[in-house]
Write an enzyme that holds these catalytic residues in place. Structure first.
Site, short mmCIF file in Angstrom:
data_model
loop_
_atom_site.label_atom_id
_atom_site.label_comp_id
_atom_site.label_asym_id
_atom_site.label_seq_id
_atom_site.Cartn_x
_atom_site.Cartn_y
_atom_site.Cartn_z
N SER A 1 -10.88 -5.41 0.54
CA SER A 1 -11.56 -4.27 1.15
C SER A 1 -12.24 -3.44 0.06
O SER A 1 -11.58 -3.05 -0.91
CB SER A 1 -10.51 -3.42 1.87
OG SER A 1 -11.12 -2.31 2.45
N GLY A 2 -13.53 -3.16 0.24
CA GLY A 2 -14.26 -2.43 -0.79
C GLY A 2 -13.79 -1.00 -1.00
O GLY A 2 -13.72 -0.52 -2.12
N CYS B 1 -3.27 4.93 8.05
CA CYS B 1 -3.36 4.56 9.47
C CYS B 1 -2.24 5.19 10.27
O CYS B 1 -2.36 5.40 11.46
CB CYS B 1 -3.30 3.07 9.67
SG CYS B 1 -4.22 2.16 8.49
N THR C 1 -26.30 -9.26 10.78
CA THR C 1 -27.09 -8.95 9.58
C THR C 1 -26.20 -8.28 8.54
O THR C 1 -25.42 -7.37 8.87
CB THR C 1 -28.28 -8.04 9.96
OG1 THR C 1 -29.03 -8.73 10.95
CG2 THR C 1 -29.17 -7.75 8.77
N ASN D 1 0.80 -1.22 0.00
CA ASN D 1 0.00 0.00 0.00
C ASN D 1 0.84 1.27 0.00
O ASN D 1 0.38 2.32 -0.45
CB ASN D 1 -0.97 0.00 1.19
CG ASN D 1 -0.29 -0.36 2.49
OD1 ASN D 1 0.41 -1.37 2.58
ND2 ASN D 1 -0.49 0.45 3.51
N GLN E 1 -4.74 -4.24 -2.14
CA GLN E 1 -4.30 -3.28 -3.17
C GLN E 1 -4.25 -3.91 -4.55
O GLN E 1 -3.90 -3.24 -5.52
CB GLN E 1 -2.93 -2.69 -2.79
CG GLN E 1 -2.92 -1.93 -1.48
CD GLN E 1 -3.72 -0.62 -1.51
OE1 GLN E 1 -4.12 -0.13 -2.57
NE2 GLN E 1 -3.99 -0.05 -0.34
N1 PLP Z 1 -4.20 -4.24 3.99
C1 PLP Z 1 -3.76 -3.28 3.17
C2 PLP Z 1 -2.65 -3.58 2.20
C3 PLP Z 1 -4.31 -2.02 3.22
O1 PLP Z 1 -3.86 -1.05 2.41
C4 PLP Z 1 -5.34 -1.76 4.16
C5 PLP Z 1 -5.92 -0.41 4.29
O2 PLP Z 1 -5.20 0.55 4.48
C6 PLP Z 1 -5.79 -2.80 4.98
C7 PLP Z 1 -5.19 -4.02 4.87
C8 PLP Z 1 -6.93 -2.58 5.97
O3 PLP Z 1 -8.11 -2.47 5.25
P1 PLP Z 1 -9.50 -1.99 5.90
O4 PLP Z 1 -9.45 -0.52 5.96
O5 PLP Z 1 -10.56 -2.47 4.95
O6 PLP Z 1 -9.64 -2.65 7.22
#
Ligand code: PLP
Length: 651
Positions: A211-212, A338, A249, A161, A191
């Protein structure tokens, strides 16, 4: 203000209009619970299953489990729990399954943190070992080959990422096969979706979270693929939804939206081709190279996603670039979203052995497969404008100070130093310069062609570590009080040693330094530096007796228009740095603003206290700098200094 160009798609993406419409339709009309047996429920169930079928086709996963969940962190959690429960049980039964968990050094924090958490909670007793990457950011297959026979679980992402580096999944699979490794294998595919071909059921991959919100679906929807036969333990138990694999749900609006994105991927008529995305990246890369001739790319482009660029510019920190880019309306980031609020260096770049300066200067630019050529071209033009702004000299005379010296605050972790400079004569003096800022301060001095007359300390008998570091970095200047100065008289009659700076003088009074103009040989004090780090004293200032809370001096975006209408005489002061001001001139309800960077607010305090006592409204990007400016003025006795809460971002 500049319209926004969003280049932070690896953090999250906008929502595809078709996805938003699909979610809206579900919320408005198709709101049934897929567990209900009436017609509304049956319709919801049919929708959910059609999205699942589409996902299976897009991911190449006709077999195995494919469950909807809240996102990749949950998917990772479920995969880790599933693998570790099985491994703990196998170890307890004496079955051979390996004792190591190998975690790629550049994984998203969700992976190592989940592993440590569940290993501890389950008492699985596995040893967590980092699988290093090479300088290109790709996994060290030689190390994997050595450890694979002992590996119980291997976690390697499909694409990173922060850097976009694409893992050699075929190479990893080959090593696991060659070494007959018993390992389960999790591949974080967040990614990769929409950017790399996926054929999960044909691969050896056991767990693949998605992840959507990284690909034009909303936040809060994701998927987990689990290979047929791979261990599975539900993370959430309850009503038995998703065939008991994930209770709760379903987020039907999210599933519908994700369905629209998957549909678009399958049809192939919405997202741009790999070749087109490579073309977009090439234009951005060329724009960066033109704008910043020394730019370095932190991952080899041939091994990276076509949608991610991670670069560093010598002499510019990530924060320098981010501030100016943001002012220009270019949304980029220094690393993962993050960790955006943390100042720690990127563990990804560290793992690649990237030199410290590049880590401290790293900027990530990422776009999604909907990128439009016209927007990429606009971004390129703005990059050029940002580079011009970043080249502006930082030590410039203030428009308010006719012929007086400028004063820049050098702030680091609560401590403050000062740089006095005379723009006309190109001379300067540093007082208590923080050692940690020595490089930046030296660059500011040298880039402006300034001569450093002295670097002083209010402690250490005149020359502290910061003063020495500054002289060393600048390759000039005297650390400590120089010989051969002039003499100045104080009002109390004392005669003390002084250094001239333009038309003013700096006088040494023990461990204290006094600055001002000589009038008939007597010092008219402008600033005093006593090492307290608090704003220096200037004449005419009276300390404010009443303690001020931030609420007392903040106006929110809703209140500010009224306040401006009620105070037509007010002065709006943009406390962003001059470079940000240059690329993103402030437009606040039609008011123009004077640019006085936060570091120069003390220099102007006496002007606003004595000469121009209009109400002041300080503004900046987020409200953090402006509230400090307001606090400084209030603490010096200005009763009508305000800050725009939330800054221009919310205005
Ligand atoms: N893994 C990778 C490579 C990511 O880039 C991210 C999000 O930053 C995640 C996991 C976590 O995803 P989510 O925000 O859907 O929990």
């Amino acid at each position: 203000m500049n319209p926004e160009i969003y280049l932070d798609a690896n953090a999250t993406s906008p929502v595809l209009p078709a996805a938003a419409s699909a979610a809206m339709a579900v919320m408005a009309d198709g709101f049934g619970n897929p567990s209900s047996s009436h017609a509304a429920g049956l319709r919801a169930r049919a929708l959910r299953e059609s999205v699942r079928a589409c996902a299976r086709r897009v991911l190449g996963a006709p077999e195995g489990r494919l469950t909807f969940n809240s996102g990749a962190t949950e998917g990772i959690q479920t995969a880790v729990l599933s693998a570790l429960v099985a491994l703990r049980d196998a170890r307890a039964n004496g079955q051979p399954c390996g004792d190591l968990v190998l975690v790629g050094a550049t994984e998203h924090k969700a992976v190592p943190e989940s592993l440590a958490h569940w290993n501890r909670l389950l008492g699985a007793g596995l040893e967590l070992r980092t699988l290093p990457v090479d300088t290109d950011g790709r996994h060290r297959l030689d190390v994997l080959r050595e450890l694979a026979p002992r590996a119980a679980l291997v976690c390697t992402m499909a694409a990173n990422n922060e850097t976009g580096v694409v893992s050699d999944l075929d190479g990893i699979a080959q090593v696991l096969r060659d070494t007959a490794s018993p390992a389960l294998w999790m591949v974080d595919c967040v990614q990769a979706l929409g950017k790399l071909p996926l054929n999960l059921s044909a691969s050896r991959i056991d767990y693949a979270p998605f992840s959507g919100h990284k690909l034009y679906a909303p936040k809060g929807i994701g998927m987990l693929y689990v290979r047929a036969g791979a261990p599975f333990t539900p993370l959430m138990c309850g009503g038995g939804q998703e065939q008991g694999q994930r209770s709760g749900t379903e987020n039907m609006a999210g599933i519908a939206a994700l369905g629209a994105v998957l549909d678009a991927l399958e049809r192939g008529d919405t997202f741009r081709s790999h070749a087109a995305l490579l073309g977009c990246r090439a234009r951005l890369v060329a724009a960066l190279q033109d704008a910043f001739p020394g730019v370095v790319f932190n991952a080899p482009l041939e091994h990276a996603l076509p949608t991610t660029i991670n670069f560093s510019v010598p002499g510019l920190s990530s924060a320098d670039v981010l501030e100016v880019f943001d002012a220009a309306g270019l949304r980029v980031s220094a690393g993962s979203a993050c960790s955006a609020s943390k100042t720690a260096p990127s563990h990804v770049l560290d793992a690649m052995g990237v030199p410290d300066w590049r880590g401290a200067s790293a900027v990530r630019m990422s776009f999604g497969p909907l990128a439009e050529d016209v927007v990429i071209d606009q971004a390129c033009a703005r990059i050029a404008a940002c580079a011009r702004a970043l080249a502006l000299p930082l030590l410039q005379a203030s428009p308010l100070a006719a012929d007086g010296a400028g004063l820049v605050q050098l702030e680091h972790e609560g401590g403050a130093g000062w740089l006095l400079f005379d723009a006309a004569g190109r001379t300067c003096i540093a007082i208590d310069p923080p050692a940690a800022l020595a490089g930046r301060t030296a660059a500011m001095v040298n880039a402006g062609g300034y001569r450093l007359l002295a670097a002083l300390s209010t402690a250490h008998d005149g020359a502290g570590a910061g003063a020495l570091a500054l002289c060393a970095h600048a390759g000039q200047g005297i650390a400590g009080w120089p010989d051969g100065g002039i003499e100045a008289r104080l009002e109390d009659g004392r005669r003390l040693s002084a250094i001239a700076l333009g038309r003013e003088v700096l006088v040494r009074d023990g461990g204290k330094y006094l600055f001002g103009r000589l009038q008939d040989g007597v010092l008219a004090l402008r600033f005093a530096f006593d090492g307290s780090g608090a704003p220096v004293v200037t004449p005419g200032m009276t300390a404010q007796a009443r303690p001020q809370t931030e609420a007392d001096m903040e106006l929110d975006a809703g209140a500010v228009a009224r306040w401006l209408a009620e105070h037509p005489e007010a002065l709006v002061v943009d406390v962003r740095c001059a470079r940000e001001h240059a690329v993103g001139p402030l437009d606040l309800h039609g008011w123009s603003a004077l640019n006085v960077p936060l570091a120069r607010v003390t220099e102007h305090a006496s002007h606003w206290l004595d000469a121009d006592t209009r109400p002041l409204l300080f503004v900046c990007r987020s409200g953090a700098r402006s509230v400090r400016a307001a606090r400084t003025l209030r603490s010096l006795g200005h009763p009508r200094a305000w800050s725009l809460a939330g800054g221009l971002a919310l205005a």
